[in-house]
Design an enzyme around this catalytic site. Structure first.
Site, short mmCIF file in Angstrom:
data_model
loop_
_atom_site.label_atom_id
_atom_site.label_comp_id
_atom_site.label_asym_id
_atom_site.label_seq_id
_atom_site.Cartn_x
_atom_site.Cartn_y
_atom_site.Cartn_z
N HIS A 227 -16.18 -36.97 9.22
CA HIS A 227 -15.85 -36.79 10.63
C HIS A 227 -14.79 -35.70 10.84
O HIS A 227 -14.45 -35.39 11.98
CB HIS A 227 -15.40 -38.12 11.26
CG HIS A 227 -14.07 -38.63 10.80
ND1 HIS A 227 -13.92 -39.56 9.79
CD2 HIS A 227 -12.81 -38.35 11.22
CE1 HIS A 227 -12.65 -39.84 9.61
NE2 HIS A 227 -11.94 -39.11 10.48
N ASP A 255 -19.58 -41.19 5.89
CA ASP A 255 -18.38 -40.47 6.30
C ASP A 255 -17.82 -39.69 5.12
O ASP A 255 -16.82 -40.06 4.54
CB ASP A 255 -17.33 -41.43 6.87
CG ASP A 255 -16.20 -40.69 7.59
OD1 ASP A 255 -16.30 -39.45 7.74
OD2 ASP A 255 -15.24 -41.35 8.02
N GLY A 336 -4.62 -38.51 11.00
CA GLY A 336 -4.27 -37.44 10.08
C GLY A 336 -4.46 -37.82 8.62
O GLY A 336 -4.54 -36.95 7.75
N SER A 338 -7.15 -39.27 7.53
CA SER A 338 -8.59 -39.22 7.23
C SER A 338 -8.89 -38.27 6.08
O SER A 338 -8.34 -37.17 6.00
CB SER A 338 -9.35 -38.75 8.46
OG SER A 338 -9.58 -39.80 9.35
N SER A 353 -11.69 -43.26 5.60
CA SER A 353 -12.57 -43.09 6.75
C SER A 353 -11.83 -43.44 8.04
O SER A 353 -11.64 -42.60 8.90
CB SER A 353 -13.82 -43.95 6.60
OG SER A 353 -14.63 -43.87 7.76
#
Length: 384
Positions: A227, A255, A336, A338, A353
């Site tokens: 993402h 993801d 942030g 991720s 994720s």
């Protein structure tokens, strides 16, 4: 590329116990590895679990043994295998079996056998049927996700507090219950969200106006969350210079993404400790069991620890995207973080994720297993 003079590159990390393969001498190697575990792991576990250094090292040794025997125990259970988890109180691996005749074979591997009604295959079929239901008609926002709960021996569907009476939610739950052994529970927190964030100064990498964290180095690049960007997008580092381009990305459903590295940047098999703990070397990607300790280092929140709470879970993010086959942890995270890496001892586990909560009040996070990413793109982990 590493920052100097106190500046840090945005690698996010997850720390679990070391995982090596084999038995006998390999088990001794694991115990030795746990004894000499990175100070980063020991310090973080002591802080977040309230353990002494000796207790942290003892847990690492026990988890190393659990990881070592996990594959043999699953083989011993055969078709009766119902899942496995690490029991931190007892310091041992527990294997669920749906056939009492297989319990003795499981115990012979050194694991504890627990008799259950449903095997893993039956539970997985129910989970996949709910996945198909969501793919056909969508999942209402009031349903935050579904997963196989190995310890409870059921498929758990989580509902946002106060939403169970919603007509759409109720209809989805009725259909889900028809798919097999299903239990509906109220979600522990608010609906989960992906942990990307808008651009702020000094962040580790950018795709457009999104900030994420670098995951694990692979030969030719690094892996991160899907993402965070789409194929072809340029990726820029903490200093604004071009790192490379997103070569592959899958979101939603999965993801994960991988980014090529060049333009003066290079890959290293390291997860950063952010000055709180020592940096950790990556030596492989053997999977750790449910119940094992785990730590995460993110570009927003730094280094935090918790435990693995579930695997092969489906999450329905509040923004409407459904992602499958995620692993759930008790580690906190924030926007942030991720894409950041989860590591067990020196074994890579996955990339962040999303989740709910924050590192002040707590919460849960999910990660995409790294071995799935490597397999999807034919990548090879960069190891020390």
């Amino acid at each position: 590329m590493r920052r100097t003079s106190g500046l840090r590159l945005g690698l996010s990390a997850l720390l679990l116990v070391s995982a090596l393969s084999g038995t006998g001498a390999a088990a001794a190697d694991r115990a030795t590895a746990a004894e000499g575990a990175s100070e980063a792991i020991v310090v973080a576990m002591s802080r977040d679990f309230g353990l002494t250094e000796a207790q942290a090292r003892e847990r690492l040794r026990d988890e190393a043994v659990a990881i070592e025997i996990q594959e043999d125990a699953e083989r011993a259970a055969g078709a009766a295998f119902g899942g496995a988890w690490y029991d931190a109180e007892a310091g041992e691996l527990v294997v669920a079996v749906s056939d009492e005749d297989r319990a003795a074979a499981v115990r012979a591997t050194g694991a504890r056998a627990e008799l259950v009604r449903h095997g893993e295959r039956e539970l997985t079929r129910a989970l996949e049927s709910i996945d198909e239901l969501a793919d056909r008609s969508g999942a209402p926002a009031g349903v935050s996700g579904w997963r196989v709960d190995t310890r409870a021996n059921t498929v758990v569907v989580s509902v946002v507090a106060g939403e169970e009476r919603d007509a759409e939610v109720a209809a989805f739950l009725d259909e889900a219950r028809r798919q097999g052994p299903v239990t509906v529970v109220e979600a522990a927190g608010q609906a989960p969200v992906p942990f990307a964030a808008g651009t702020v100064g000094g962040d580790p990498f950018y795709t457009g106006n999104v900030r994420c964290s670098i995951g694990f180095s692979v030969h030719g690049g690094f892996v991160t969350a899907g993402h965070c960007g789409r194929p072809g997008q340029a990726v820029y580092g903490w200093d604004g210079s071009l790192i490379g381009y997103i070569q592959g990305s899958s979101w939603p459903g999965n993801d994960y993404a991988w980014v090529s590295v060049g333009n003066g940047w290079w890959t290293v098999p390291v997860v950063l400790g952010w000055g709180t703990v020592s940096d950790a070397l990556v030596r492989g990607s053997t999977e750790a069991p449910i119940g094992a300790s785990i730590c995460r280092s993110g570009s927003t929140t730094g280094w935090h620890c918790g435990t693995v709470r579930g695997k092969n879970e489906t999450v329905n993010y509040s923004s409407g995207e459904v992602v499958h086959q995620l692993t759930r942890t008790s580690v906190c995270a924030q926007p942030g973080d991720s894409g950041g890496s989860y590591i067990s001892g020196d074994q890579a586990q996955g990339v962040t994720s999303g989740g709910y909560g924050n590192c002040s009040s707590g919460g849960e996070t999910w990660y995409q297993p790294v071995n799935e990413i490597l397999g999807a793109y034919g990548l090879r982990l960069h190891t020390a």
